[in-house]
Write a protein that holds these residues in place. Structure first.
Motif, PDB file in Angstrom:
ATOM      1  N   LEU A  65      36.089  28.821  49.532  1.00 19.07           N
ATOM      2  CA  LEU A  65      34.882  29.437  49.006  1.00 19.07           C
ATOM      3  C   LEU A  65      34.412  30.623  49.832  1.00 19.07           C
ATOM      4  O   LEU A  65      33.737  31.511  49.319  1.00 19.07           O
ATOM      5  CB  LEU A  65      33.757  28.392  48.927  1.00 19.07           C
ATOM      6  CG  LEU A  65      34.006  27.205  47.992  1.00 19.07           C
ATOM      7  CD1 LEU A  65      32.854  26.216  48.098  1.00 19.07           C
ATOM      8  CD2 LEU A  65      34.192  27.664  46.555  1.00 19.07           C
ATOM      9  N   THR A  66      34.772  30.671  51.087  1.00 19.93           N
ATOM     10  CA  THR A  66      34.235  31.708  51.965  1.00 19.93           C
ATOM     11  C   THR A  66      35.284  32.634  52.571  1.00 19.93           C
ATOM     12  O   THR A  66      34.923  33.571  53.284  1.00 19.93           O
ATOM     13  CB  THR A  66      33.439  31.071  53.117  1.00 19.93           C
ATOM     14  OG1 THR A  66      34.302  30.204  53.865  1.00 19.93           O
ATOM     15  CG2 THR A  66      32.256  30.271  52.580  1.00 19.93           C
ATOM     16  N   ASP A  67      36.563  32.415  52.293  1.00 14.98           N
ATOM     17  CA  ASP A  67      37.597  33.254  52.896  1.00 14.98           C
ATOM     18  C   ASP A  67      38.838  33.223  52.011  1.00 14.98           C
ATOM     19  O   ASP A  67      39.449  32.167  51.849  1.00 14.98           O
ATOM     20  CB  ASP A  67      37.925  32.759  54.308  1.00 14.98           C
ATOM     21  CG  ASP A  67      38.757  33.762  55.077  1.00 14.98           C
ATOM     22  OD1 ASP A  67      38.344  34.927  55.184  1.00 14.98           O
ATOM     23  OD2 ASP A  67      39.841  33.377  55.563  1.00 14.98           O
ATOM     24  N   PHE A  68      39.203  34.368  51.445  1.00 10.30           N
ATOM     25  CA  PHE A  68      40.360  34.391  50.547  1.00 10.30           C
ATOM     26  C   PHE A  68      40.937  35.797  50.465  1.00 10.30           C
ATOM     27  O   PHE A  68      40.242  36.803  50.660  1.00 10.30           O
ATOM     28  CB  PHE A  68      39.981  33.895  49.151  1.00 10.30           C
ATOM     29  CG  PHE A  68      38.798  34.576  48.525  1.00 10.30           C
ATOM     30  CD1 PHE A  68      38.941  35.739  47.763  1.00 10.30           C
ATOM     31  CD2 PHE A  68      37.517  34.062  48.683  1.00 10.30           C
ATOM     32  CE1 PHE A  68      37.858  36.361  47.185  1.00 10.30           C
ATOM     33  CE2 PHE A  68      36.410  34.674  48.107  1.00 10.30           C
ATOM     34  CZ  PHE A  68      36.583  35.822  47.353  1.00 10.30           C
ATOM     35  N   ALA A  69      42.243  35.852  50.190  1.00 14.46           N
ATOM     36  CA  ALA A  69      42.928  37.129  49.993  1.00 14.46           C
ATOM     37  C   ALA A  69      42.542  37.694  48.635  1.00 14.46           C
ATOM     38  O   ALA A  69      42.409  36.965  47.658  1.00 14.46           O
ATOM     39  CB  ALA A  69      44.439  36.932  50.074  1.00 14.46           C
ATOM     40  N   CYS A  70      42.374  39.022  48.594  1.00 13.17           N
ATOM     41  CA  CYS A  70      41.956  39.684  47.356  1.00 13.17           C
ATOM     42  C   CYS A  70      42.603  41.075  47.310  1.00 13.17           C
ATOM     43  O   CYS A  70      42.182  41.971  48.045  1.00 13.17           O
ATOM     44  CB  CYS A  70      40.434  39.784  47.291  1.00 13.17           C
ATOM     45  SG  CYS A  70      39.811  40.627  45.817  1.00 13.17           S
ATOM     46  N   PRO A  71      43.597  41.284  46.455  1.00 21.02           N
ATOM     47  CA  PRO A  71      44.310  42.563  46.420  1.00 21.02           C
ATOM     48  C   PRO A  71      43.629  43.628  45.566  1.00 21.02           C
ATOM     49  O   PRO A  71      44.195  44.698  45.360  1.00 21.02           O
ATOM     50  CB  PRO A  71      45.653  42.170  45.803  1.00 21.02           C
ATOM     51  CG  PRO A  71      45.289  41.086  44.834  1.00 21.02           C
ATOM     52  CD  PRO A  71      44.187  40.305  45.515  1.00 21.02           C
ATOM     53  N   LEU A  72      42.430  43.368  45.074  1.00 20.98           N
ATOM     54  CA  LEU A  72      41.761  44.296  44.174  1.00 20.98           C
ATOM     55  C   LEU A  72      41.245  45.523  44.922  1.00 20.98           C
ATOM     56  O   LEU A  72      40.670  45.419  45.996  1.00 20.98           O
ATOM     57  CB  LEU A  72      40.592  43.597  43.466  1.00 20.98           C
ATOM     58  CG  LEU A  72      40.933  42.294  42.731  1.00 20.98           C
ATOM     59  CD1 LEU A  72      39.691  41.714  42.083  1.00 20.98           C
ATOM     60  CD2 LEU A  72      42.032  42.535  41.699  1.00 20.98           C
ATOM     61  N   THR A  73      41.445  46.682  44.306  1.00 23.91           N
ATOM     62  CA  THR A  73      40.944  47.916  44.876  1.00 23.91           C
ATOM     63  C   THR A  73      39.503  48.161  44.397  1.00 23.91           C
ATOM     64  O   THR A  73      38.997  47.461  43.506  1.00 23.91           O
ATOM     65  CB  THR A  73      41.802  49.114  44.445  1.00 23.91           C
ATOM     66  OG1 THR A  73      41.637  49.315  43.027  1.00 23.91           O
ATOM     67  CG2 THR A  73      43.274  48.866  44.750  1.00 23.91           C
ATOM     68  N   GLN A  74      38.869  49.174  44.974  1.00 22.98           N
ATOM     69  CA  GLN A  74      37.522  49.527  44.526  1.00 22.98           C
ATOM     70  C   GLN A  74      37.535  50.027  43.086  1.00 22.98           C
ATOM     71  O   GLN A  74      36.548  49.872  42.360  1.00 22.98           O
ATOM     72  CB  GLN A  74      36.923  50.565  45.471  1.00 22.98           C
ATOM     73  CG  GLN A  74      36.665  49.986  46.862  1.00 22.98           C
ATOM     74  CD  GLN A  74      36.044  50.980  47.825  1.00 22.98           C
ATOM     75  OE1 GLN A  74      35.772  52.127  47.470  1.00 22.98           O
ATOM     76  NE2 GLN A  74      35.824  50.539  49.057  1.00 22.98           N
ATOM     77  N   TYR A  75      38.666  50.579  42.642  1.00 19.31           N
ATOM     78  CA  TYR A  75      38.772  51.016  41.246  1.00 19.31           C
ATOM     79  C   TYR A  75      38.840  49.804  40.317  1.00 19.31           C
ATOM     80  O   TYR A  75      38.234  49.806  39.237  1.00 19.31           O
ATOM     81  CB  TYR A  75      40.005  51.898  41.058  1.00 19.31           C
ATOM     82  CG  TYR A  75      39.877  53.238  41.750  1.00 19.31           C
ATOM     83  CD1 TYR A  75      39.130  54.273  41.182  1.00 19.31           C
ATOM     84  CD2 TYR A  75      40.485  53.455  42.989  1.00 19.31           C
ATOM     85  CE1 TYR A  75      38.993  55.499  41.825  1.00 19.31           C
ATOM     86  CE2 TYR A  75      40.358  54.685  43.642  1.00 19.31           C
ATOM     87  CZ  TYR A  75      39.608  55.695  43.049  1.00 19.31           C
ATOM     88  OH  TYR A  75      39.465  56.906  43.693  1.00 19.31           O
ATOM     89  N   HIS A  76      39.582  48.770  40.709  1.00 18.50           N
ATOM     90  CA  HIS A  76      39.607  47.533  39.915  1.00 18.50           C
ATOM     91  C   HIS A  76      38.202  46.946  39.800  1.00 18.50           C
ATOM     92  O   HIS A  76      37.749  46.591  38.704  1.00 18.50           O
ATOM     93  CB  HIS A  76      40.525  46.488  40.566  1.00 18.50           C
ATOM     94  CG  HIS A  76      41.979  46.805  40.490  1.00 18.50           C
ATOM     95  ND1 HIS A  76      42.795  46.822  41.595  1.00 18.50           N
ATOM     96  CD2 HIS A  76      42.778  47.100  39.429  1.00 18.50           C
ATOM     97  CE1 HIS A  76      44.026  47.111  41.222  1.00 18.50           C
ATOM     98  NE2 HIS A  76      44.047  47.287  39.917  1.00 18.50           N
ATOM     99  N   LEU A  77      37.530  46.840  40.923  1.00 18.34           N
ATOM    100  CA  LEU A  77      36.190  46.258  40.927  1.00 18.34           C
ATOM    101  C   LEU A  77      35.231  47.093  40.081  1.00 18.34           C
ATOM    102  O   LEU A  77      34.413  46.550  39.327  1.00 18.34           O
ATOM    103  CB  LEU A  77      35.674  46.142  42.365  1.00 18.34           C
ATOM    104  CG  LEU A  77      36.425  45.147  43.259  1.00 18.34           C
ATOM    105  CD1 LEU A  77      35.967  45.282  44.704  1.00 18.34           C
ATOM    106  CD2 LEU A  77      36.232  43.721  42.774  1.00 18.34           C
TER     107      LEU A  77
END
Length: 248
Positions: free
Chosen positions: A178-190
């Protein structure tokens, strides 16, 4: 067949569906059929194309993807992000014509599912059909929350709610917490998902970091104050329905 069932026990799809339905051996054997045509796709590859007919769906085994629509002016609206265990383009085989596109964000492993695979599974394993219906309903609930974010939540609240939801989804699969995870999303995705520009996304993340709520660096999200972030977002995870199987 039993060997295949034992192997599929560890799949992300099984872990996801088991959150709602306690799967029995027959269900596992039926699920194993969904993994017969496993393929690899590179980042940027479009697996499902909006407007095309009689397309296959996929079950995502590894990696991240996104579903999206392209507007007449060329702008992209990301509808959702898919993580392991999610269906890609399920409506493409139920609606006859795809109403959205799906693209790989990272290198992904996905198993092709034909309409006959799905319909036969529903006929052979009603409990499994119930689990898939639950999964589709949960996806709809997430879209409802995204609509609330786009319509009524501030930029900071949108970002906080989205990242809390993402952490909860990854947590149930055992590939993050819940508090720490990998996330490959870029600022453009977000930005394309939350109705923000990439510049605005950068400012929002900076403000959340300065408020000691979360950090997002080098593909890793760390939530520094879970309860305060939930309060900011008005986040209630009940819509994700992850409290254990209802059908045993």
């Amino acid at each position: 067949m039993l060997k295949a069932a034992l192997l599929i026990l560890q799949s992300a799809l099984t872990r996801k569906l088991s959150a709602f339905v306690s799967l029995v051996d027959d269900d596992l054997e039926t699920l194993a059929r969904f993994h017969q045509r496993r393929r690899t796709f590179m980042p940027g590859h479009e697996l499902v194309h909006e407007g095309e007919k009689r397309q296959s769906a996929f079950v995502l085994a590894e990696g991240w993807a996104c579903s999206f629509k392209i507007l007449p002016d060329g702008e992209r609206q990301i509808v959702d992000f898919q993580i392991p265990g999610d269906f890609l383009g399920l409506r493409s085989i139920l609606f006859r014509t795809s109403d959205h596109s799906v693209q790989a964000i990272t290198r992904i492993e996905a198993s092709e599912v034909l309409s006959s695979d799905l319909l036969n599974a529903f006929a052979d394993a009603p409990r499994l059909a119930t689990a898939v219906l639950w999964a589709a309903s949960r996806d709809e609930a997430m879209v409802v929350e995204r609509l609330c974010s786009l319509g009524r939540r501030s930029a900071e609240e949108r970002m906080a709610h989205f990242l809390l939801e993402l952490g909860a989804r990854l947590n149930i699969l055992g590939i993050g917490d819940l508090t720490d995870f990998a996330c490959p999303l870029t600022q453009y995705h977000l930005g394309d998902a939350l109705g923000l520009t990439a510049v605005h996304v950068n400012r929002v993340l900076r403000r959340l970091r300065e408020d000691n709520l979360l950090t997002m660096r080098n593909g890793q999200v760390t939530i520094l104050d879970l309860e305060r972030l939930k309060g900011l977002a008005g986040f209630d995870a009940n819509y994700l329905d992850q409290d254990g199987p209802l059908l045993r």
